[in-house]
Design an enzyme around this catalytic site. Structure first.
Site, mmCIF file in Angstrom:
data_model
loop_
_atom_site.group_PDB
_atom_site.id
_atom_site.type_symbol
_atom_site.label_atom_id
_atom_site.label_comp_id
_atom_site.label_asym_id
_atom_site.label_seq_id
_atom_site.Cartn_x
_atom_site.Cartn_y
_atom_site.Cartn_z
ATOM 1 C CB SER A 77 12.264 4.577 -11.786
ATOM 2 O OG SER A 77 13.243 4.500 -12.803
ATOM 3 C CG LEU A 99 -3.383 12.444 1.081
ATOM 4 C CD1 LEU A 99 -3.044 12.737 -0.379
ATOM 5 C CD2 LEU A 99 -3.173 13.714 1.923
ATOM 6 C CG HIS A 102 -2.596 7.855 -3.171
ATOM 7 N ND1 HIS A 102 -2.554 7.566 -4.508
ATOM 8 C CD2 HIS A 102 -3.869 8.238 -2.907
ATOM 9 C CE1 HIS A 102 -3.740 7.781 -5.045
ATOM 10 N NE2 HIS A 102 -4.555 8.197 -4.095
ATOM 11 C CD GLN A 110 -4.566 12.595 9.202
ATOM 12 O OE1 GLN A 110 -4.304 11.467 8.796
ATOM 13 N NE2 GLN A 110 -5.704 13.190 8.948
ATOM 14 N NE ARG A 183 -9.542 7.739 17.550
ATOM 15 C CZ ARG A 183 -8.419 7.403 16.970
ATOM 16 N NH1 ARG A 183 -7.663 8.304 16.395
ATOM 17 N NH2 ARG A 183 -8.021 6.151 16.965
ATOM 18 C CG ASN A 199 8.339 9.962 -5.767
ATOM 19 O OD1 ASN A 199 7.646 9.878 -6.780
ATOM 20 N ND2 ASN A 199 8.606 8.912 -4.993
ATOM 21 N NE ARG A 201 7.084 5.517 -11.662
ATOM 22 C CZ ARG A 201 7.643 4.323 -11.744
ATOM 23 N NH1 ARG A 201 8.572 3.961 -10.859
ATOM 24 N NH2 ARG A 201 7.300 3.484 -12.693
ATOM 25 C CG HIS A 205 -0.448 6.697 -9.449
ATOM 26 N ND1 HIS A 205 -1.049 5.986 -10.450
ATOM 27 C CD2 HIS A 205 -0.960 6.215 -8.294
ATOM 28 C CE1 HIS A 205 -1.897 5.100 -9.924
ATOM 29 N NE2 HIS A 205 -1.858 5.222 -8.613
ATOM 30 N NE ARG A 210 -7.309 8.958 -4.548
ATOM 31 C CZ ARG A 210 -8.207 8.272 -3.847
ATOM 32 N NH1 ARG A 210 -9.502 8.515 -3.982
ATOM 33 N NH2 ARG A 210 -7.827 7.324 -3.026
HETATM 34 C C1 LIG Z 1 -12.521 6.820 -8.031
HETATM 35 C C2 LIG Z 1 -11.933 6.014 -6.895
HETATM 36 C C3 LIG Z 1 -12.746 5.260 -6.101
HETATM 37 C C4 LIG Z 1 -12.225 4.519 -5.034
HETATM 38 N N1 LIG Z 1 -13.048 3.776 -4.277
HETATM 39 C C5 LIG Z 1 -12.559 3.044 -3.275
HETATM 40 C C6 LIG Z 1 -13.406 2.229 -2.469
HETATM 41 O O1 LIG Z 1 -14.602 2.208 -2.630
HETATM 42 N N2 LIG Z 1 -12.846 1.508 -1.480
HETATM 43 C C7 LIG Z 1 -11.496 1.482 -1.273
HETATM 44 O O2 LIG Z 1 -11.036 0.787 -0.380
HETATM 45 N N3 LIG Z 1 -10.670 2.264 -1.998
HETATM 46 C C8 LIG Z 1 -11.167 3.020 -3.001
HETATM 47 N N4 LIG Z 1 -10.327 3.800 -3.742
HETATM 48 C C9 LIG Z 1 -8.908 3.837 -3.399
HETATM 49 C C10 LIG Z 1 -8.073 3.016 -4.391
HETATM 50 O O3 LIG Z 1 -8.467 1.668 -4.393
HETATM 51 C C11 LIG Z 1 -6.601 3.104 -4.046
HETATM 52 O O4 LIG Z 1 -6.370 2.528 -2.766
HETATM 53 C C12 LIG Z 1 -6.072 4.512 -4.010
HETATM 54 O O5 LIG Z 1 -6.572 5.267 -5.087
HETATM 55 C C13 LIG Z 1 -4.565 4.480 -4.081
HETATM 56 O O6 LIG Z 1 -4.214 4.159 -5.394
HETATM 57 P P1 LIG Z 1 -2.992 3.226 -5.739
HETATM 58 O O7 LIG Z 1 -3.074 1.914 -5.032
HETATM 59 O O8 LIG Z 1 -2.908 3.178 -7.238
HETATM 60 O O9 LIG Z 1 -1.796 4.139 -5.189
HETATM 61 P P2 LIG Z 1 -0.468 3.721 -4.451
HETATM 62 O O10 LIG Z 1 -0.754 2.997 -3.211
HETATM 63 O O11 LIG Z 1 0.336 4.974 -4.295
HETATM 64 O O12 LIG Z 1 0.239 2.754 -5.440
HETATM 65 C C14 LIG Z 1 0.783 3.267 -6.670
HETATM 66 C C15 LIG Z 1 0.888 2.115 -7.661
HETATM 67 O O13 LIG Z 1 1.850 1.179 -7.179
HETATM 68 C C16 LIG Z 1 1.423 -0.145 -7.516
HETATM 69 N N5 LIG Z 1 1.163 -0.890 -6.283
HETATM 70 C C17 LIG Z 1 1.017 -0.387 -5.034
HETATM 71 N N6 LIG Z 1 0.841 -1.353 -4.137
HETATM 72 C C18 LIG Z 1 0.851 -2.502 -4.823
HETATM 73 C C19 LIG Z 1 0.697 -3.859 -4.458
HETATM 74 N N7 LIG Z 1 0.484 -4.217 -3.208
HETATM 75 N N8 LIG Z 1 0.767 -4.785 -5.413
HETATM 76 C C20 LIG Z 1 0.980 -4.453 -6.694
HETATM 77 N N9 LIG Z 1 1.112 -3.172 -7.138
HETATM 78 C C21 LIG Z 1 1.065 -2.226 -6.206
HETATM 79 C C22 LIG Z 1 0.160 0.010 -8.355
HETATM 80 O O14 LIG Z 1 0.519 0.088 -9.711
HETATM 81 C C23 LIG Z 1 -0.391 1.317 -7.884
HETATM 82 O O15 LIG Z 1 -1.252 1.946 -8.834
HETATM 83 C C24 LIG Z 1 -10.835 4.550 -4.795
HETATM 84 C C25 LIG Z 1 -10.018 5.332 -5.597
HETATM 85 C C26 LIG Z 1 -10.542 6.067 -6.625
HETATM 86 C C27 LIG Z 1 -9.607 6.921 -7.451
#
Ligand SMILES: Cc1cc2nc3c(=O)[nH]c(=O)nc-3n(C[C@H](O)[C@H](O)[C@H](O)COP(=O)(O)OP(=O)(O)OC[C@H]3O[C@@H](n4cnc5c(N)ncnc54)[C@H](O)[C@@H]3O)c2cc1C
Length: 257
Positions: A77, A99, A102, A110, A183, A199, A201, A205, A210
């Site tokens: 953190s 992107l 996340h 954007q 569009r 940030n 951290r 991740h 990615r």
């Molecule tokens: C190889 C790959 C394939 C993918 N395929 C798909 C797909 O087919 N369809 C699709 O919709 N998405 C897909 N994704 C997107 C993926 O599901 C995530 O939405 C995206 O990678 C963001 O990751 P994240 O949630 O870990 O990141 P962030 O949103 O930045 O979250 C960071 C971390 O915070 C914690 N966190 C965040 N929100 C919560 C929450 N609500 N509850 C508990 N913990 C939380 C988790 O530990 C998480 O890892 C894919 C991603 C990858 C890398």
């Protein structure tokens, strides 16, 4: 064909004098590491505040060892205090759709396809199409058709504006409705620009999940550019990652073995 570009708009800056002033007021002494960057010192200082590990309580670890230890302990953190803002351009809407999934530690601004006329939109060529003339010609024909369709629908909708109910009297809302409809014909390859703040951290991740998706060349290229930018400013925060070139000749960000 737009070129991928990643520019750093803002980077961590810290006020060492403010920290020193606080320490002097608290009768504390901090032995700083020569050469540590703003981001690295900010993170170290934030970590030390947790335990007031200054003066006699300061271990002989230097800044990079201190940060390594924070990461090893899972005390990540503290890394959230270091933030960067990037301008990413020449990327596809397909890429930015991934992107913006996340959610934590990221902020986005954007290019809008509702406020911006996309008549002159450019399209990002997928890497596996680029460099293969026959495929590229076919691909260009298809995206040209898409742009022509966008322009055709846009002009038809503009002609029909007086009869459109969507604006409820507000011309800006009519424009929004018209561009929203037009569009819908633009492909995922449509070029976009996005300002991204993240940030350290969150970026770590991001690199983990990615940076090394073998079949996602655009993601790998952007991850590598982001990684190069942040390691310049704060190598200690990302010392456990590196860029490698995979067999396809494109970079990937991986965890060091
Ligand atoms: C190889 C790959 C394939 C993918 N395929 C798909 C797909 O087919 N369809 C699709 O919709 N998405 C897909 N994704 C997107 C993926 O599901 C995530 O939405 C995206 O990678 C963001 O990751 P994240 O949630 O870990 O990141 P962030 O949103 O930045 O979250 C960071 C971390 O915070 C914690 N966190 C965040 N929100 C919560 C929450 N609500 N509850 C508990 N913990 C939380 C988790 O530990 C998480 O890892 C894919 C991603 C990858 C890398």
């Amino acid at each position: 064909v737009p070129e991928l570009s990643v520019r750093v708009l803002a980077r961590p800056h810290w006020e060492a004098a403010a920290a020193e002033e606080f320490l002097a007021d608290s009768a504390q002494k901090w032995t700083r590491t020569p050469g540590a960057t703003d981001a690295e010192e900010l993170v170290e200082f934030a970590g030390r505040i947790c335990y007031m590990s200054f003066g006699k309580r300061q271990s002989p670890r230097d800044n990079s060892q201190y940060i390594h230890n924070l990461i090893r302990q899972g005390h990540e953190s503290v890394l959230e205090h270091a933030n960067w803002t990037f301008l990413v351009a020449g990327v596809s809407r397909a890429f930015t759709h991934q992107l913006v999934r996340h959610r934590i530690g990221f902020s986005f601004s954007q290019l809008s396809q509702q406020y911006h006329d996309e008549s002159d939109a450019m399209f990002v060529v997928p890497e596996i199409v680029n460099g293969r003339p026959e495929l590229l010609t076919a691909w260009q024909g298809i995206v040209d058709q898409a742009r022509n369709s966008y322009n055709l629908l846009l002009s038809r909708l503009i002609e029909a504006e007086p009869t459109l109910p969507a604006g409820l009297g507000d011309p800006r809302e009519v424009t929004r409705a018209v561009r929203s409809a037009a569009r819908s014909l633009l492909p995922n390859a449509t070029e976009t620009k996005i300002v991204v703040t993240a940030n350290a951290r969150a970026l770590r991740h991001f690199f983990d999940v990615r940076g090394n998706i073998v079949g996602d060349l655009e993601m790998r290229r952007v991850s590598s550019e982001l990684f190069k930018a942040v390691t310049k400013d704060a190598s200690s925060l990302f010392a456990d990652f590196e860029i490698v070139t995979l067999q396809d000749g494109f970079p990937a960000v991986i965890r060091k073995p």
